[in-house]
Design an enzyme around this catalytic site. Structure first.
Site, short mmCIF file in Angstrom:
data_model
loop_
_atom_site.label_atom_id
_atom_site.label_comp_id
_atom_site.label_asym_id
_atom_site.label_seq_id
_atom_site.Cartn_x
_atom_site.Cartn_y
_atom_site.Cartn_z
N LEU A 11 0.82 -1.21 0.00
CA LEU A 11 0.00 0.00 0.00
C LEU A 11 0.85 1.26 0.00
O LEU A 11 0.61 2.19 -0.79
CB LEU A 11 -0.93 -0.01 1.22
CG LEU A 11 -1.91 1.17 1.33
CD1 LEU A 11 -2.84 1.19 0.14
CD2 LEU A 11 -2.72 1.07 2.62
N TRP A 14 2.65 1.99 -3.41
CA TRP A 14 1.86 2.48 -4.54
C TRP A 14 1.15 3.79 -4.24
O TRP A 14 0.82 4.53 -5.18
CB TRP A 14 0.88 1.41 -4.99
CG TRP A 14 1.63 0.32 -5.68
CD1 TRP A 14 2.02 -0.88 -5.17
CD2 TRP A 14 2.15 0.37 -7.01
NE1 TRP A 14 2.76 -1.58 -6.09
CE2 TRP A 14 2.84 -0.84 -7.23
CE3 TRP A 14 2.11 1.31 -8.04
CZ2 TRP A 14 3.49 -1.13 -8.44
CZ3 TRP A 14 2.74 1.03 -9.23
CH2 TRP A 14 3.42 -0.18 -9.42
N GLU A 15 0.93 4.11 -2.99
CA GLU A 15 0.34 5.41 -2.68
C GLU A 15 1.40 6.51 -2.73
O GLU A 15 1.15 7.61 -3.20
CB GLU A 15 -0.32 5.38 -1.30
CG GLU A 15 -1.64 4.65 -1.27
CD GLU A 15 -2.68 5.29 -2.17
OE1 GLU A 15 -2.70 6.52 -2.32
OE2 GLU A 15 -3.49 4.54 -2.75
N GLY A 16 2.62 6.20 -2.23
CA GLY A 16 3.63 7.24 -2.12
C GLY A 16 3.23 8.23 -1.03
O GLY A 16 2.08 8.25 -0.58
N ARG A 138 0.00 -0.88 -10.71
CA ARG A 138 -0.52 -1.11 -9.37
C ARG A 138 -1.41 -2.34 -9.34
O ARG A 138 -1.29 -3.19 -8.44
CB ARG A 138 -1.30 0.10 -8.87
CG ARG A 138 -1.90 -0.11 -7.47
CD ARG A 138 -2.44 1.15 -6.88
NE ARG A 138 -2.93 0.94 -5.52
CZ ARG A 138 -3.08 1.90 -4.62
NH1 ARG A 138 -2.78 3.14 -4.94
NH2 ARG A 138 -3.53 1.63 -3.41
#
Length: 410
Positions: A11, A14-16, A138
């Site tokens: 998580l 991929w969110e950064g 993603r």
């Protein structure tokens, strides 16, 4: 906790994380976002937060997403990794999208969770203007995550580790040398990193970086077998259009056209701006199908592929064909992130295991992510190592790189 340790890594990767509020890419304004994809009335233009606040909101938002998965999929049997993937998915697309999805309908109808999730998640790769490279990656990462073996009990892990130590000890230098960016190898390095204290990581970083002194830089002598195609360089950062910041894909393909089909673009303005105008007849500059259609219209054979490996690129270069490649340029090399970036492979140095790359945005920092320089021309014939760049290209393991295979037309 709503996620496994590996699920948290998935998580967060991929969110950064951005500590200053930024606008929605589609609207240019609301909803404003901050931290790990956090939105809400408290997020306003100009807001800046601490890393601790970003982590707190992430845990809150992930817990909300996990609760939605439990509520909307009540009675559906899920493994821990399947639940991780669905929480990441719900966190990204929203509770309403999950509630209305065919994915949920199929799961509630009793179909196999492993099959349904693997088939349905890749379909959620669209942005306002069509497929988005970052979303494709993603979704692929979420599917890859759920397919990996489930973690075993601590007792079994302890026994297995003891067996490994007694039967076949591992030397970390050997592990580095044989690292190929495979999913299980990435998991092993992340587990090792999590086991270290902050002081240990800092000490390692200081010692590791101290070796990168000018006195040990490799010589510039060209080795036998060096390939360097004389491809003209184009920068996306001097575009006369409003698309400069997002036209890396078009600039790369334009460079390939300028080399393979000189004179094909002979109108007014810069070559990549001319090429972009042709792309926009077929779709958005980020759309691989639009790029392929444009290359075909200019007399080249082209195919978008997601099975790239190092040998593919070398084979193309040996045939005199440059290769547009899509990869992740943000975040550390151990966990690359970002919406994706395209550059053009124009050469290969077998002695140093380096690719020569025309990067339309400039010179990248392969280890830490981001760019060292984005000045016009700074991305000309950059040398990107197979080891570090390869991990940003083949994110899901060997044979998963995104590239455009180009050949001369008949």
């Amino acid at each position: 906790m709503p996620l496994t340790p590996e699920g948290w890594t998935l998580l967060k990767t991929w969110e950064g994380c951005r500590l200053s509020a930024y606008p929605d890419p589609a609207s240019g304004g609301a909803p404003w976002t901050i931290g790990y994809g956090h939105t809400g009335a408290e997020v306003v233009p100009g807001l800046t937060i601490s890393q601790e606040q970003a982590e707190a909101w992430l845990k809150q938002d992930a817990t909300d997403a996990a609760g939605a998965v439990v509520r909307l999929l009540s009675g559906v049997g899920l493994t821990a990794r399947q639940r991780d993937a669905l929480i990441s998915f719900c966190f990204n697309v929203g509770v309403g999208a999950l509630e209305r999805s065919t994915l949920r309908k199929r799961l509630m109808a009793g179909e196999s969770a492993a099959v349904v999730i693997a088939e349905e998640l890749p379909r959620w790769d669209k942005g306002p203007y069509g497929p988005v490279e970052g979303l494709k990656r993603r979704r692929a990462a979420e599917v890859s995550h759920l397919r990996m073996p489930e973690a075993t009990s601590p007792q079994h892990q302890t026994k297995t580790a003891a067996q490994v130590r007694s039967d076949k000890p591992i030397q970390l230098q050997d592990a580095v040398r044989h690292h190929k960016g495979l999913a299980h190898q990435q998991e092993a390095w992340l587990q090792l990193e999590r086991s270290l204290t902050e002081e240990q990581r800092d000490a390692f970083a200081e010692l590791f970086r101290a070796t990168a002194s000018p006195s040990v830089e490799p010589s510039n002598q060209e080795a036998p077998g060096l390939i360097q195609l004389p491809v003209p360089y184009l920068s996306q950062n001097d575009s006369a259009t409003s698309q400069g910041s997002r036209m890396c894909f078009s600039s790369c393909c334009a460079m390939a056209v300028a080399y393979l089909k000189p004179g094909a673009m002979n109108g007014p303005g810069q070559l990549d701006d001319q090429y972009l105008a042709k792309v926009q007849r077929h779709g958005d500059t980020t759309d691989a199908s639009a790029q392929v259609a444009t290359l075909l219209s200019l007399g080249l054979q082209a195919r978008f592929r997601t099975d790239g490996c190092i040998d593919h690129l070398i084979e193309q270069l040996q045939r005199g064909m440059p290769c547009p490649v899509g990869w992740l340029h943000k975040g550390p090399v151990s966990a690359p992130t970002g919406g994706g970036h395209w550059s053009l492979v124009i050469g290969w140095d077998p002695a140093k295991r380096q690719f020569l790359m025309h990067d339309p945005n400039g010179e990248v920092d392969l280890v830490n992510g981001g760019y060292v320089s984005t000045t016009i021309g700074s991305g000309h014939a950059q040398r990107y190592s197979e080891r570090n760049w390869g991990r940003r290209w083949m994110v899901e393991g060997t044979g998963t790189g995104w590239w455009i295979q180009i050949d001369q037309g008949t």
